[in-house]
Design a protein around this motif. Structure first.
Motif, PDB file in Angstrom:
ATOM      1  N   UNK A 843       0.846  -1.191   0.000  1.00  0.00           N
ATOM      2  CA  UNK A 843       0.000   0.000   0.000  1.00  0.00           C
ATOM      3  C   UNK A 843       0.885   1.246   0.000  1.00  0.00           C
ATOM      4  N   UNK A 844       0.410   2.292  -0.643  1.00  0.00           N
ATOM      5  CA  UNK A 844       1.162   3.549  -0.696  1.00  0.00           C
ATOM      6  C   UNK A 844       1.050   4.259   0.653  1.00  0.00           C
ATOM      7  N   UNK A 845       2.199   4.668   1.186  1.00  0.00           N
ATOM      8  CA  UNK A 845       2.211   5.431   2.431  1.00  0.00           C
ATOM      9  C   UNK A 845       2.578   6.897   2.197  1.00  0.00           C
ATOM     10  N   UNK A 846       3.550   7.150   1.329  1.00  0.00           N
ATOM     11  CA  UNK A 846       3.976   8.517   1.019  1.00  0.00           C
ATOM     12  C   UNK A 846       4.179   8.625  -0.481  1.00  0.00           C
ATOM     13  N   UNK A 847       3.861   9.787  -1.031  1.00  0.00           N
ATOM     14  CA  UNK A 847       4.103  10.012  -2.461  1.00  0.00           C
ATOM     15  C   UNK A 847       4.433  11.476  -2.661  1.00  0.00           C
ATOM     16  N   UNK A 848       5.386  11.755  -3.545  1.00  0.00           N
ATOM     17  CA  UNK A 848       5.746  13.135  -3.872  1.00  0.00           C
ATOM     18  C   UNK A 848       6.322  13.177  -5.274  1.00  0.00           C
ATOM     19  N   UNK A 849       6.311  14.370  -5.876  1.00  0.00           N
ATOM     20  CA  UNK A 849       6.947  14.570  -7.178  1.00  0.00           C
ATOM     21  C   UNK A 849       8.395  14.973  -6.933  1.00  0.00           C
ATOM     22  N   UNK A 850       9.323  14.288  -7.582  1.00  0.00           N
ATOM     23  CA  UNK A 850      10.743  14.600  -7.434  1.00  0.00           C
ATOM     24  C   UNK A 850      11.347  14.826  -8.814  1.00  0.00           C
ATOM     25  N   UNK A 856      25.198  12.451 -16.224  1.00  0.00           N
ATOM     26  CA  UNK A 856      26.065  12.534 -17.402  1.00  0.00           C
ATOM     27  C   UNK A 856      25.968  13.893 -18.098  1.00  0.00           C
ATOM     28  N   UNK A 857      24.802  14.512 -18.018  1.00  0.00           N
ATOM     29  CA  UNK A 857      24.617  15.785 -18.712  1.00  0.00           C
ATOM     30  C   UNK A 857      23.709  16.685 -17.882  1.00  0.00           C
ATOM     31  N   UNK A 858      23.961  17.982 -17.942  1.00  0.00           N
ATOM     32  CA  UNK A 858      23.136  18.940 -17.218  1.00  0.00           C
ATOM     33  C   UNK A 858      21.890  19.323 -18.004  1.00  0.00           C
ATOM     34  N   UNK A 859      21.795  18.848 -19.238  1.00  0.00           N
ATOM     35  CA  UNK A 859      20.701  19.265 -20.112  1.00  0.00           C
ATOM     36  C   UNK A 859      19.429  18.448 -19.912  1.00  0.00           C
ATOM     37  N   UNK A 860      19.525  17.318 -19.193  1.00  0.00           N
ATOM     38  CA  UNK A 860      18.341  16.463 -19.103  1.00  0.00           C
ATOM     39  C   UNK A 860      17.920  16.260 -17.641  1.00  0.00           C
ATOM     40  N   UNK A 861      16.649  16.447 -17.408  1.00  0.00           N
ATOM     41  CA  UNK A 861      16.053  16.099 -16.107  1.00  0.00           C
ATOM     42  C   UNK A 861      14.600  15.745 -16.351  1.00  0.00           C
ATOM     43  N   UNK A 862      13.991  15.032 -15.437  1.00  0.00           N
ATOM     44  CA  UNK A 862      12.592  14.643 -15.585  1.00  0.00           C
ATOM     45  C   UNK A 862      11.927  14.585 -14.222  1.00  0.00           C
ATOM     46  N   UNK A 863      10.604  14.745 -14.243  1.00  0.00           N
ATOM     47  CA  UNK A 863       9.807  14.641 -13.018  1.00  0.00           C
ATOM     48  C   UNK A 863       9.213  13.247 -12.923  1.00  0.00           C
ATOM     49  N   UNK A 864       9.379  12.624 -11.755  1.00  0.00           N
ATOM     50  CA  UNK A 864       8.803  11.306 -11.503  1.00  0.00           C
ATOM     51  C   UNK A 864       8.156  11.306 -10.131  1.00  0.00           C
ATOM     52  N   UNK A 865       7.393  10.266  -9.880  1.00  0.00           N
ATOM     53  CA  UNK A 865       6.795  10.085  -8.557  1.00  0.00           C
ATOM     54  C   UNK A 865       7.714   9.212  -7.705  1.00  0.00           C
ATOM     55  N   UNK A 866       8.035   9.690  -6.521  1.00  0.00           N
ATOM     56  CA  UNK A 866       8.742   8.866  -5.531  1.00  0.00           C
ATOM     57  C   UNK A 866       7.692   8.359  -4.550  1.00  0.00           C
ATOM     58  N   UNK A 867       7.621   7.043  -4.413  1.00  0.00           N
ATOM     59  CA  UNK A 867       6.546   6.409  -3.641  1.00  0.00           C
ATOM     60  C   UNK A 867       7.155   5.515  -2.566  1.00  0.00           C
ATOM     61  N   UNK A 868       6.692   5.669  -1.335  1.00  0.00           N
ATOM     62  CA  UNK A 868       7.077   4.773  -0.240  1.00  0.00           C
ATOM     63  C   UNK A 868       5.879   3.908   0.114  1.00  0.00           C
ATOM     64  N   UNK A 869       6.095   2.586   0.214  1.00  0.00           N
ATOM     65  CA  UNK A 869       5.000   1.665   0.535  1.00  0.00           C
ATOM     66  C   UNK A 869       5.078   1.212   1.981  1.00  0.00           C
TER      67      UNK A 869
END
Length: 960
Positions: A843-850, A856-869
């Motif tokens: 079950x999900x206990x904590x969730x946030x956007x990180x 390798x490069x400073x030009x790329x980043x992405x937003x994902x969900x970090x989930x603690x169960x």
């Protein structure tokens, strides 16, 4: 090759994932749980702390940290540094000895266990024959002297731990040099202390428990002097010139003994009972420090009058007519003095007293008048009052950072300005790329602001909410005030205070806006305080407002605690965050969710009864919404009235199980006789089991009943500027998710800035979504037209984020405990979902956007969900397609409090409590990593014992 690839397997994405994600536990912040031993090296200027769980931690200058763990997990009893070496020896409670070294490996220094050894006696001998009670590392760096319960002193070679049997000092060998009328065999039982002569390394002082003290010649194997005390011995200490030594005893006395040249038995110079004449507790350790002005510092632990002050944990300092007994709120484990370590120096000239108590580290400045405490840069007592919640804010603007530090410095005027005296090693870690704050809420109604940018978690500022309320304790009371004639001269030191005046003061939710400086905190008794930062002390009235979440519904009666009483009239506040409005929820239940929008000047709050919206600019309640189900009586009992609900909870669980079985049978068909039904049921169970094993991710999510308790419990609140009514116009909105799987959406009308004070904020319910499986909603998020999460309030105004895309269609992500679901806006039609596996009860206990950046490069980043169960696993899930990227085991699933305390940062790091006093820091990102890196210069000891630094020895220490 393509046909052999697993469905969905993309080699390019796999390489990118390796550049983005990596799990590391990097550093432990706070105070070690259950410390048991203390050691200090004046050569390395490093301090070591051992714990009951077998951990050993080394500390030097801020940022210089090492950690090791004994495999046995036994209690560390003693720690001794080898003079002039980057080595130390630990003694555990299983009587094993361990040699640790700081060694260079791959360009970095590591704390490594080199050898382990257990002293063994002859066959048939009792355990006491080899039970080690005292350890003396000799200045030659070649041997250890081990005193035992039996009175034997064994000599062990370093680093091999080989016992040199021919050099053992036995009680029989000692007794032959002592007149028979002075002592007997029992006088040489249990070695309490071993001390090397400060001027002659060929002589050691042996102290036995029954008050016999012997000066032993190592070269000639004979006793040069012996001394007979009248009370049980506790410890010994040499004076710097070696002409005298001090013994301390069980009856609370200490004795000076001179070394005479004409006879072997010496009489004491002076016997003193500092807190006599009544019976006193033992003095367990003592220092006698010489100074240039001739008046010595006498520093000892214990010795308090047994009847009146026997429960005090004290260390006394006497210097001439000045005497203070420092009183600690937890048991003193050990202490040491920092003084001149140059052997050529004539005097000790002590500068600091370092005390390891059970719950905190306290350092006293002995150079400044009044002996003030030194503010520690690390080893903070996080649990000085129990931690009840945490909140992390990344990338604090410099102006806000400086204002918080300024407010904190005004609180620290009573601390010493002395530089931190434990300054071994050099921190070579790069400066933190940004300023991060970790805010902790506490049971006593305080919020502490910690600098979480680097390795050292340092207290910047402490905020107290107590002044707003009437409590039994007066905030102006000073525990340290002493009368002029009070005896003993006790003085409270340290910050650890586990007792709360009122549990209702406890902080449950914190929300800080780093752009505006607004802070909202909410507590156990339904109190919500909105504050703003003021650089000066101020006195003003705190406005009050009440939010009746039950809306006068009949049939409900609150059975929990009462609300806190507030102070009438103006209240004086220190510089820092000062409350200007208090919203009191009715009933006064625990605030379970909190959101602040500083651009719209709105604060939203939720409890187990409903949620509300407050305009803190006009100081007006906008609306309240009751979420209580008619059958949900449990929510009215309060957090302290749960005993009666246990039977009800069990009854509901059994009903739910019975319902699911009945509904399953109905689906299978009602015809046929009993045996056919039974056979069909068995076949169905088997088929269902096989189906689960074949597809573990796809699970049947069982619907919960609306009658389950706490369905109205508001779990999450979220502000968003999005399309709620139609696709052509966007508007401010408030979203709320409950424990019963319901999502409420309200349209808000916020007047423009020029009419903000003239027109009221209006709200109207626009949507209500009921998740079919009724699982608790733990997170709500709106994605813009580019599938990017909406920016924080004022983030775009400060040019720290791009404006959200308002041209394309927005999406709503609802995270429940059991699944992730994406809806289109404004129609709220289901678009995509991800179910979590139920084989382990995940079950999900904590969730946030990180935000994850590539290493390798400073030009790329992405937003994902970090989930603690609830299993302690951390999962990273992509946005907006909800694909599981990677999974890491982080916290033991049995560690419920650790899972509940976890907080994620905006850039893929996190903190969770591994004990009441320690945060474990971890990183999910390859780019953002905070860990110790330091240099320890290896001291070199020459023949005359002078200390030099080896040139060119740089050991970069990376803690694994």
């Amino acid at each position: 090759m393509r046909r052999f690839l697993r469905p969905g397997h993309d080699p390019v994405r796999e390489r990118l994932k390796r550049d983005l994600f990596q799990f590391n536990k990097t550093v432990e912040h706070g105070f070690p749980h259950q410390p048991s031993a203390l050691g200090y090296s004046p050569f390395l200027r490093l301090m070591a702390i051992g714990t009951r769980s077998g951990a050993i931690k080394l500390y030097g200058a801020p940022g210089v940290e090492f950690m090791g763990l004994h495999e046995e997990n036994n209690t560390v009893m003693q720690i001794h540094f080898i003079p002039g070496q980057c080595q130390l020896v630990t003694l555990l409670d299983d009587n094993s000895l361990h040699l640790w070294s700081l060694k260079q490996h791959g360009g970095a220094s590591e704390l490594r266990e080199e050898h382990r050894f257990t002293l063994k006696g002859p066959p048939g001998s009792p355990p006491s024959a080899t039970q080690v009670t005292a350890v003396l590392p000799h200045s030659s760096r070649e041997v250890l002297y081990l005193g035992t319960e039996s009175g034997n002193i064994f000599v062990v070679e370093l680093p091999s731990f080989r016992v040199l049997e021919d050099k053992t000092i036995t009680p029989e060998a000692v007794l032959q040099w002592i007149p028979e009328d002075n002592c007997n065999r029992r006088s040489c039982e249990l070695v309490e202390a071993l001390q090397e002569h400060p001027k002659n390394p060929d002589q050691i002082l042996i102290g036995y428990s029954r008050a016999l003290i012997v000066l032993w010649d190592l070269q000639n194997n004979k006793a040069i002097h012996h001394f007979l005390g009248s009370q049980q011995l506790e410890n010994l200490y040499w004076q710097r010139d070696g002409s005298k030594f001090i013994s301390c005893h069980y009856d609370g006395s200490y004795t000076q003994w001179p070394l005479s040249s004409d006879n072997r038995q010496s009489e004491p110079l002076e016997n003193t009972v500092p807190y006599g004449p009544f019976p006193c507790k033992a003095i367990s350790k003592i220092y006698w420090q010489t100074t240039k002005n001739g008046l010595p510092y006498i520093i000892f632990q214990g010795g308090m009058p047994r009847a009146s002050y026997g429960d005090r944990h004290s260390i006394s300092v006497i210097h001439g007519s000045q005497q203070t007994a420092f009183d600690f709120t937890s048991r003193v484990i050990d202490f040491f003095i920092i003084f001149s370590s140059d052997p050529a120096a004539e005097f000790d000239d002590p500068s600091a007293l370092v005390v390891l108590a059970e719950e905190e580290l306290v350092v006293i400045d002995l150079k400044s008048a009044g002996w003030p405490a030194v503010h520690p840069p690390y080893l903070a007592s996080l649990h000085c009052s129990a931690i009840t919640c945490s909140h992390h804010v990344s990338n604090i603007p410099l102006k806000l950072w400086e204002r918080i530090i300024s407010a904190g410095s005004k609180q620290n005027i009573h601390y010493s300005s002395m530089p931190w005296p434990i300054d071994g090693g050099t921190n070579i870690a790069p400066d933190p790329p940004q300023r991060d704050l970790l805010l902790t809420g506490h049971e006593d109604g305080t919020v502490r602001f910690w600098d979480a940018s680097g390795v050292c978690l340092h207290l910047l500022y402490k905020l107290s909410t107590v002044r707003v309320f009437l409590t039994d304790a007066d905030p102006n009371d000073n525990m340290n005030t002493l009368g002029e004639d009070e005896w003993p001269p006790l003085r409270k030191v340290g910050t650890f205070d586990p007792y709360s005046d009122d549990p209702r003061l406890g902080i449950q939710k914190i929300y800080l806006c780093k752009y505006s400086g607004y802070l909202a905190v909410a507590g156990t008794a339904g109190q919500v305080l909105v504050m703003e930062l003021n650089d000066e002390d101020a006195e003003h009235v705190v406005d009050h407002a009440e939010a009746d979440l039950l809306q006068d519904q009949e049939g409900y009666r609150w059975k929990g605690h009462e609300k806190l009483k507030t102070r009438d009239g103006p209240v004086r506040f220190e510089a820092g965050f000062q409350p200007f409005v208090l919203v009191q929820c009715q009933p006064p239940a625990v605030v379970t969710s909190l959101a602040l929008h500083s651009e719209w000047k709105l604060v939203a709050f939720g409890t187990s009864h409903g949620f509300g919206l407050f305009d803190h600019q006009q100081k007006r309640l906008v609306f309240v919404k009751c979420t209580l189900h008619p059958s949900d009586q449990l929510a009215l009992e309060g957090p302290l009235s749960r005993v009666k609900s246990l039977k009800k909870s069990l009854r509901q669980s059994f009903r739910r199980i019975r319902r699911s079985r009945v509904s399953s049978r109905k689906r299978r068909g009602g015809g046929g006789n009993a045996s056919e039904v039974q056979e069909a049921n068995a076949k169905f169970d088997q088929d269902a089991l096989q189906e689960m094993e074949l597809a573990p991710v796809q699970r049947k999510i069982e619907a919960r009943s609306a009658e389950d308790s706490f369905t109205g419990f508001v779990r999450t609140l979220y502000f968003a500027d999005t399309f709620l009514r139609d696709s052509s116009r966007h508007c401010p909105s408030l979203w709320a998710g409950t424990n019963g799987g319901t999502v409420y959406a309200f349209c808000l009308r916020v007047p423009p800035a020029e009419r903000r004070m003239d027109e009221p904020v209006r709200a109207e319910q626009a949507k209500e979504i009921q998740l079919m499986h009724r699982a608790p909603v733990v997170g709500i998020l709106v994605l813009d037209g580019r599938s990017i999460p909406l920016p924080e309030p004022l983030e775009v105004a400060h040019d720290l984020s791009k404006s959200p895309d308002m041209q394309g269609s927005h999406q709503l992500l609802v995270v429940s405990e059991e699944q992730f679901k994406v809806f289109t806006l404004p129609k709220v039609s289901s678009k995509l979902k991800l179910k979590l596996t139920a084989l382990e009860g995940c079950r999900v206990r904590k969730v946030t956007v990180a935000n994850f950046g590539s290493c390798k490069t400073d030009d790329y980043s992405e937003n994902d969900l970090a989930v603690l169960t609830n299993l302690g696993d951390i999962q990273i899930i992509s946005l907006p397609f909800l694909k599981l990227q990677i999974r890491y085991p982080c916290i033991r699933k049995e560690d419920v409090s650790g899972i509940a305390s976890c907080v994620f940062t905006k850039y893929g790091q996190g903190f969770y409590l591994i004990s009441p006093s320690e945060f474990e820091r971890f990183s999910l990102s390859t780019k953002w990593l905070v860990e110790p890196r330091c240099i320890v210069d290896m001291p070199e000891v020459t023949s005359n014992n002078h200390v030099h630094k080896k040139s060119g020895t740089e050991n970069a220490a990376r803690k694994s």
